[in-house]
Design a protein around this motif. Sequence first.
Motif, PDB file in Angstrom:
ATOM      1  N   GLY A 126     130.871 -23.155  54.332  1.00 16.06           N
ATOM      2  CA  GLY A 126     131.245 -22.111  53.372  1.00 16.06           C
ATOM      3  C   GLY A 126     130.130 -21.813  52.388  1.00 16.06           C
ATOM      4  O   GLY A 126     130.374 -21.435  51.241  1.00 16.06           O
ATOM      5  N   THR A 127     128.900 -21.979  52.820  1.00 11.02           N
ATOM      6  CA  THR A 127     127.751 -21.744  51.938  1.00 11.02           C
ATOM      7  C   THR A 127     127.177 -20.354  52.211  1.00 11.02           C
ATOM      8  O   THR A 127     127.231 -19.860  53.323  1.00 11.02           O
ATOM      9  N   ARG A 128     126.604 -19.774  51.197  1.00  8.19           N
ATOM     10  CA  ARG A 128     126.046 -18.425  51.333  1.00  8.19           C
ATOM     11  C   ARG A 128     124.697 -18.478  52.051  1.00  8.19           C
ATOM     12  O   ARG A 128     123.858 -19.331  51.770  1.00  8.19           O
ATOM     13  N   LEU A 129     124.494 -17.524  52.965  1.00 10.05           N
ATOM     14  CA  LEU A 129     123.238 -17.440  53.714  1.00 10.05           C
ATOM     15  C   LEU A 129     122.591 -16.079  53.472  1.00 10.05           C
ATOM     16  O   LEU A 129     123.253 -15.044  53.506  1.00 10.05           O
ATOM     17  N   VAL A 130     121.279 -16.099  53.212  1.00  7.88           N
ATOM     18  CA  VAL A 130     120.527 -14.838  53.108  1.00  7.88           C
ATOM     19  C   VAL A 130     119.429 -14.953  54.155  1.00  7.88           C
ATOM     20  O   VAL A 130     118.643 -15.902  54.136  1.00  7.88           O
ATOM     21  N   MET A 131     119.407 -14.021  55.102  1.00 11.28           N
ATOM     22  CA  MET A 131     118.435 -14.177  56.182  1.00 11.28           C
ATOM     23  C   MET A 131     117.663 -12.903  56.486  1.00 11.28           C
ATOM     24  O   MET A 131     118.070 -11.799  56.122  1.00 11.28           O
ATOM     25  N   MET A 132     116.547 -13.096  57.154  1.00 13.28           N
ATOM     26  CA  MET A 132     115.724 -11.967  57.592  1.00 13.28           C
ATOM     27  C   MET A 132     115.070 -12.372  58.897  1.00 13.28           C
ATOM     28  O   MET A 132     115.049 -13.558  59.240  1.00 13.28           O
ATOM     29  N   SER A 133     114.523 -11.411  59.623  1.00 14.91           N
ATOM     30  CA  SER A 133     113.933 -11.768  60.913  1.00 14.91           C
ATOM     31  C   SER A 133     112.527 -12.321  60.706  1.00 14.91           C
ATOM     32  O   SER A 133     111.829 -11.953  59.759  1.00 14.91           O
ATOM     33  N   PRO A 134     112.102 -13.208  61.606  1.00  9.77           N
ATOM     34  CA  PRO A 134     110.748 -13.758  61.507  1.00  9.77           C
ATOM     35  C   PRO A 134     109.680 -12.659  61.570  1.00  9.77           C
ATOM     36  O   PRO A 134     108.646 -12.759  60.904  1.00  9.77           O
ATOM     37  N   PHE A 135     109.931 -11.608  62.341  1.00 13.19           N
ATOM     38  CA  PHE A 135     108.950 -10.517  62.460  1.00 13.19           C
ATOM     39  C   PHE A 135     108.745  -9.841  61.109  1.00 13.19           C
ATOM     40  O   PHE A 135     107.647  -9.510  60.707  1.00 13.19           O
ATOM     41  N   LEU A 172     110.462 -14.507  49.245  1.00 13.08           N
ATOM     42  CA  LEU A 172     110.461 -14.854  47.816  1.00 13.08           C
ATOM     43  C   LEU A 172     111.299 -13.857  47.013  1.00 13.08           C
ATOM     44  O   LEU A 172     111.973 -14.229  46.049  1.00 13.08           O
ATOM     45  N   GLN A 173     111.279 -12.606  47.441  1.00 13.56           N
ATOM     46  CA  GLN A 173     112.116 -11.590  46.769  1.00 13.56           C
ATOM     47  C   GLN A 173     113.593 -11.909  46.974  1.00 13.56           C
ATOM     48  O   GLN A 173     114.399 -11.785  46.053  1.00 13.56           O
ATOM     49  N   ALA A 174     113.922 -12.355  48.201  1.00  9.96           N
ATOM     50  CA  ALA A 174     115.322 -12.689  48.491  1.00  9.96           C
ATOM     51  C   ALA A 174     115.768 -13.885  47.643  1.00  9.96           C
ATOM     52  O   ALA A 174     116.882 -13.907  47.119  1.00  9.96           O
ATOM     53  N   ILE A 175     114.872 -14.866  47.500  1.00 11.15           N
ATOM     54  CA  ILE A 175     115.198 -16.033  46.671  1.00 11.15           C
ATOM     55  C   ILE A 175     115.430 -15.588  45.226  1.00 11.15           C
ATOM     56  O   ILE A 175     116.381 -15.997  44.565  1.00 11.15           O
ATOM     57  N   THR A 176     114.540 -14.731  44.736  1.00 13.34           N
ATOM     58  CA  THR A 176     114.640 -14.255  43.356  1.00 13.34           C
ATOM     59  C   THR A 176     115.956 -13.507  43.145  1.00 13.34           C
ATOM     60  O   THR A 176     116.700 -13.780  42.207  1.00 13.34           O
ATOM     61  N   ARG A 177     116.246 -12.560  44.046  1.00 15.50           N
ATOM     62  CA  ARG A 177     117.412 -11.698  43.866  1.00 15.50           C
ATOM     63  C   ARG A 177     118.728 -12.449  44.034  1.00 15.50           C
ATOM     64  O   ARG A 177     119.680 -12.233  43.301  1.00 15.50           O
ATOM     65  N   TYR A 178     118.801 -13.327  45.048  1.00 14.81           N
ATOM     66  CA  TYR A 178     120.078 -13.989  45.340  1.00 14.81           C
ATOM     67  C   TYR A 178     120.151 -15.409  44.784  1.00 14.81           C
ATOM     68  O   TYR A 178     121.031 -16.164  45.128  1.00 14.81           O
ATOM     69  N   ARG A 179     119.206 -15.765  43.933  1.00 21.19           N
ATOM     70  CA  ARG A 179     119.152 -17.101  43.334  1.00 21.19           C
ATOM     71  C   ARG A 179     119.219 -18.180  44.421  1.00 21.19           C
ATOM     72  O   ARG A 179     120.084 -19.073  44.401  1.00 21.19           O
ATOM     73  N   GLY A 180     118.331 -18.073  45.391  1.00 24.29           N
ATOM     74  CA  GLY A 180     118.282 -19.036  46.491  1.00 24.29           C
ATOM     75  C   GLY A 180     118.047 -20.449  45.988  1.00 24.29           C
ATOM     76  O   GLY A 180     117.375 -20.654  44.970  1.00 24.29           O
ATOM     77  N   THR A 181     118.623 -21.421  46.713  1.00 27.94           N
ATOM     78  CA  THR A 181     118.436 -22.817  46.306  1.00 27.94           C
ATOM     79  C   THR A 181     117.778 -23.667  47.388  1.00 27.94           C
ATOM     80  O   THR A 181     117.134 -24.659  47.093  1.00 27.94           O
ATOM     81  N   LEU A 182     117.997 -23.297  48.653  1.00 24.32           N
ATOM     82  CA  LEU A 182     117.459 -24.123  49.744  1.00 24.32           C
ATOM     83  C   LEU A 182     116.751 -23.255  50.776  1.00 24.32           C
ATOM     84  O   LEU A 182     117.220 -22.161  51.102  1.00 24.32           O
ATOM     85  N   CYS A 183     115.625 -23.767  51.298  1.00 20.60           N
ATOM     86  CA  CYS A 183     114.902 -22.994  52.303  1.00 20.60           C
ATOM     87  C   CYS A 183     114.156 -23.973  53.216  1.00 20.60           C
ATOM     88  O   CYS A 183     113.389 -24.813  52.744  1.00 20.60           O
ATOM     89  N   MET A 227     122.012  -9.944  55.612  1.00 17.59           N
ATOM     90  CA  MET A 227     120.868  -9.756  56.510  1.00 17.59           C
ATOM     91  C   MET A 227     119.934  -8.745  55.844  1.00 17.59           C
ATOM     92  O   MET A 227     120.329  -7.612  55.580  1.00 17.59           O
ATOM     93  N   ILE A 228     118.708  -9.197  55.577  1.00 13.36           N
ATOM     94  CA  ILE A 228     117.768  -8.300  54.912  1.00 13.36           C
ATOM     95  C   ILE A 228     116.890  -7.631  55.959  1.00 13.36           C
ATOM     96  O   ILE A 228     116.206  -8.303  56.734  1.00 13.36           O
ATOM     97  N   GLU A 229     116.967  -6.314  56.020  1.00 19.10           N
ATOM     98  CA  GLU A 229     116.152  -5.551  56.968  1.00 19.10           C
ATOM     99  C   GLU A 229     115.230  -4.642  56.177  1.00 19.10           C
ATOM    100  O   GLU A 229     115.442  -4.435  54.977  1.00 19.10           O
ATOM    101  N   PRO A 230     114.201  -4.069  56.827  1.00 19.27           N
ATOM    102  CA  PRO A 230     113.231  -3.272  56.071  1.00 19.27           C
ATOM    103  C   PRO A 230     113.853  -2.180  55.193  1.00 19.27           C
ATOM    104  O   PRO A 230     113.426  -1.982  54.079  1.00 19.27           O
ATOM    105  N   VAL A 273     106.315 -11.759  51.361  1.00 19.95           N
ATOM    106  CA  VAL A 273     106.933 -11.709  50.034  1.00 19.95           C
ATOM    107  C   VAL A 273     108.447 -11.488  50.111  1.00 19.95           C
ATOM    108  O   VAL A 273     109.176 -11.858  49.191  1.00 19.95           O
ATOM    109  N   VAL A 274     108.955 -10.950  51.223  1.00 15.98           N
ATOM    110  CA  VAL A 274     110.398 -10.673  51.294  1.00 15.98           C
ATOM    111  C   VAL A 274     111.235 -11.940  51.137  1.00 15.98           C
ATOM    112  O   VAL A 274     112.322 -11.909  50.577  1.00 15.98           O
TER     113      VAL A 274
END
Lengths: 566, 80
Positions: A232-241, A251-262, A22-25, A248-249
Amino acid sequence: MNILLKIKEIAEKQPDKLFATMIEPNQEIHISYKDFFHKVRVTGCCLQQKHAITKGDVIIIILKPSLDLLISFIACMSLSAIPTIIAFPNEKMDMDFYKAKINDLLKFTKGRMIITYPELSADLGSLLDLPVYLKKIMDISEITDPSDPEDCPDPTGPSYNIPPEQIALLQHSSGTTGYQKGVALSHQAILKQIQSLSHALDLDQDDVIVSWLPLYHDMGLIGCFLLPLLTGTRLVMMSPFYWVNNPVVLLQAITRYRGTLCFLPNFSYNFMANPEKLPDDLLKGIDLESMRAFINCSEPIKKKSHEKFYKRFKAYHFKRSGLCVSYALAENTFAATIGGIREKVREERIDLGKLLVKRKARLTKSRTNSKVFVSSGKPVQDTHIRIIRKDGRNAPDRDVGEITLKSPYMLDGYYHRPDVTRKSFLHGWYLTGDVGYKVKDHLFVIARKKDIIIVGGKNIYPEDIELTISEIKGVYPGRVVVLGVFDDEEGTEKIVVIAEIKDGADKGGIKKRIRRIVVQETGYNVGDVYLTGKKWLLKTSSGKISREANKRKYLKILHKENLITE
Amino acid sequence: MEKKDIIKTYLKKEIIKDKDIDIKNDEPLITSGLIDSFNLVKLAVFLEKTFKVKINNSKVAVKSMNTINDIAKTVEESKK
C-alpha cells in the motif's frame, strides 16, 4: 494468502489512495488502488474470454514501461498463468539477435503466449512457425479494451483462490544466459520477501518510492513495483528511456512527490553526479530533503560513486545518511542484504596484496596498494548468508570465498532446468557465483566469480580496473572491459583491456595510461590493450557490458588478424 | 644509429610491440607497465650481443633499467 488477495485487501482498505503515478514526457498518469485492481479484473477477464488460458501457461510480456505493463502482468497472475517481463528491443538492437534470444526463452520456459504491440508482433511473427510451444502473439490493446467491464465475471471466482505455493511469476537474471534460466517464484515466496524487505527498509505509509528502473529485472519488478503494490505504498515511476535522456526527471519527481526511497544501480550515481550528463542549470528547484535512502543495488558498490553523488547533491539537501546499500539477486526473489537504513554503511580499507594473493581481507591504513570496500549491509529477515571456500567448507570472517545463501523465498530451482539447478546448490544452499567476505553480519561483495581473472595464481578483480580506466580522458566512461584470456605460451591468463575511445583521442597516451593502471592495480602487465571506436562493446539484456560476449568478439577478431598475417 | 635509438627501436619492435606507443628516453618503462620485468633478461641478452658487453646479473633489475637513459648508462658501465 496470495498476491491477488493482498491487492484486493489493500484496494478495499484504502480504495482512493494513489498507487502509482507514471511520469511521461508530456503527461502524468495517476491510478488509485481501487482503479488498478479494477483494471486488473477487466484485463484478466478479456484475456480469459478471448483466449483460453490454462493454469501454468507461461505468458511473455514485451511492453514498454507503462501502466498497461503493470496491469497485464497482475492480470495474467490472476488467471493462474505465469507472466514474465522481457525487455522491449531498443532501436540499436539487431532484430535477428533479439529474436534468437526470445526463441531461447520460449524453448526453455515453454512460453504459450506473447503480449506486445502490433509493431513488434510483425517482427516476432515467424517465431510462431517454429516447433516450440508458442500459440499466440497478442496485441495489448485487445485485452485492455474496456468494453463492458461490468459484465465481466471475476475470472477465478471472487475468492481468487490461488494456493500460496503456486508459481506466481518468472524472473530472469541478467547476463548472457539469463533468458535460459528463469527463476520461478511462488506467491508465498514473494509475500515473504516483501515482508522482510519492508522490515529492513522500515517502510511505512508515508513512504514514496520513486523509480526509473526497468521491470524486467528484480530491482524494478520486486523493489519498485510489487513492494509498493503489496504494502500500500505510493509509487512514482518513469521509463528508463525517459530518465537516461533526462536524468533530472527523477530528481524532479522526488522533489514534487516528496520521494523517500529510490533503488539505483551504481553507475547511476556517477551518471547523475556528472555535470556533462546533468547540467547544473537544470537542478534549479531540486530538493532532496525528503529522501530517506538511495539504495545502491545490483552492481558492486563503489565508494567513489557515493562520494561524487553526495558531493554534488548535498547542496540540494541530500543527507549523507541517505547513501544506502543492498545486495540482491533474482534467485532470492530480490534483496539478500540491506544496509544504511538504521546504521551507517560500513566501509573499510583493505590491503590489496593480501586480498589478491592470500584471499584474506585484512585492514590497512596504508593508502598504497589498498582499496576501500563498501559493505552491502546485513542479511534481511530470514536470509542466511555463508561464505564458502573452494572445498565447500565454511570460511571464517574476512576470508574471501563464494557467497552462498538460504532463505524461505529463494528459488526452488531454475524453471524446467534441472541440469542448471543441480549445479547451483550445495547442501541446500544456493551458490550465488559472487565472491566476497563477511565481517560479523556485514557482507562485502567483491566480484562475480566467473569474471575473476587468474594470473599466476593471483586473483584479479576486473571491476575496479575498469572503473579507473573509465576516468581516462578520451575514453568513453563505462565503455571499458577487462578480460582474462588464456595464454598458451605463459600457461596462465593474460589481462586484456578493451576500451572505446573518442575520435581523435591520443591512442598512444591512452594505452600508456592503461598499462600503468593495470600494473599499479594488479602488479601484472597488461597482455593487450585493444582500443576501438564507439559502440564496439556488446551489452547484456540489462544494458551491462558483457564480458563473455566481448571476449568472444575479441578472440574472433584476433584470430582473423592472425590468419591474414600468416 | 645512436645507442639510445637502437635500444628504443628494439624495445618498440620486440617487447612493447605496439605501433601506437612512442617512448621517451627518460620515461619509466617497468613501473609504468610498458614492459614486464620478465623481459629484462631478454633485453640484457640483446644488449650483450649488440653492444658486445657483459651485463652483471645485479644490473638486470628495475633500478638500472627503468628508462632508456638508465639502460644506456648500464651498457656504458658494463664496458668498463
